[in-house]
Write an enzyme that holds these catalytic residues in place. Structure first.
Site, PDB file in Angstrom:
ATOM      1  N   THR A  18       0.870  -1.174   0.000  1.00 39.08           N
ATOM      2  CA  THR A  18       0.000   0.000   0.000  1.00 39.08           C
ATOM      3  C   THR A  18       0.914   1.234   0.000  1.00 39.08           C
ATOM      4  O   THR A  18       2.082   1.130   0.383  1.00 39.08           O
ATOM      5  CB  THR A  18      -0.945   0.013   1.215  1.00 39.08           C
ATOM      6  OG1 THR A  18      -0.161  -0.082   2.408  1.00 39.08           O
ATOM      7  CG2 THR A  18      -1.932  -1.153   1.167  1.00 39.08           C
ATOM      8  N   GLY A  46       1.500   4.176   1.735  1.00 37.34           N
ATOM      9  CA  GLY A  46       2.258   4.616   2.910  1.00 37.34           C
ATOM     10  C   GLY A  46       3.284   3.584   3.349  1.00 37.34           C
ATOM     11  O   GLY A  46       4.412   3.923   3.728  1.00 37.34           O
ATOM     12  N   CYS A  47       2.906   2.325   3.274  1.00 35.87           N
ATOM     13  CA  CYS A  47       3.797   1.241   3.707  1.00 35.87           C
ATOM     14  C   CYS A  47       4.973   1.090   2.737  1.00 35.87           C
ATOM     15  O   CYS A  47       6.092   0.791   3.144  1.00 35.87           O
ATOM     16  CB  CYS A  47       3.023  -0.066   3.829  1.00 35.87           C
ATOM     17  SG  CYS A  47       1.660   0.075   5.003  1.00 35.87           S
ATOM     18  N   THR A  48       4.707   1.335   1.461  1.00 38.73           N
ATOM     19  CA  THR A  48       5.768   1.270   0.456  1.00 38.73           C
ATOM     20  C   THR A  48       6.757   2.408   0.672  1.00 38.73           C
ATOM     21  O   THR A  48       7.978   2.203   0.653  1.00 38.73           O
ATOM     22  CB  THR A  48       5.155   1.340  -0.963  1.00 38.73           C
ATOM     23  OG1 THR A  48       4.269   0.224  -1.125  1.00 38.73           O
ATOM     24  CG2 THR A  48       6.227   1.289  -2.041  1.00 38.73           C
ATOM     25  N   GLY A  82       8.783   1.692   3.961  1.00 38.08           N
ATOM     26  CA  GLY A  82       9.761   0.630   3.715  1.00 38.08           C
ATOM     27  C   GLY A  82      10.917   1.117   2.855  1.00 38.08           C
ATOM     28  O   GLY A  82      12.075   0.777   3.092  1.00 38.08           O
TER      29      GLY A  82
END
Length: 157
Positions: free
Chosen positions: A42, A44-46, A49
């Site tokens: 997703t 924000g998570c990308t 990370g």
């Protein structure tokens, strides 16, 4: 039982990408950043990370291991790691045992519907296995730099 600042983090073993497992107690002597994110692949998570990936060398210099964790299955985590070229392992916590240990499962609202999900959170564990810092309700922009500064300060003593 949940983690507390200044106290030892209870030991856990979890399944990670790269067909391995990680046991917290085996990382003693190194600092550990564990960051919890809601869902692999997703936006924000990308971004989060990627920020950790791009600063990994600086974390390595500060004797700090990075571990990302979500409730996604191992295949989703492997795909996410490969696609984003993450240079650290991701933990699959489908049974939420590690999430519960760090108390990151919260009631969230999305499009007016309530559901239980991971509240974006990061934890810094010192080389003796004690919780040194925690960040809850994380906003992604600038977050990884803040975690890196804390890891560097802790490493410098």
């Amino acid at each position: 039982m949940s983690v507390t600042l200044g106290q030892p983090v209870p030991d856990f073993t979890a399944q990670t990408t790269g067909d391995t497992t990680v046991t917290l107690s085996e990382l003693k002597g190194k600092q550990v950043v564990i960051y919890f994110y809601p869902k692999a692949s997703t936006p924000g998570c990308t971004t989060e990370g990627g920020d950790f990936r791009d600063r990994k060398q600086a974390f390595d210099t500060a004797n700090t291991v990075i571990l990302g964790i979500s409730r996604d299955g191992l295949r989703a985590q492997e795909n996410f790691k490969a696609k984003q070229e993450f240079n650290f392992e991701l933990i699959s916590d489908k049974d939420e045992s590690v999430c519960k240990l760090f108390d990151v499962i919260k009631l969230k609202k999305l499009y007016g519907k309530e559901h239980l999900g991971i509240e974006r959170s990061t934890f810094l564990i010192d080389k003796d296995g004690k919780l040194a810092r925690e960040w809850r309700k994380v906003k992604v922009p600038g977050h990884v730099d803040e975690v890196l500064e804390a890891a560097q300060a802790l490493h410098a003593g």
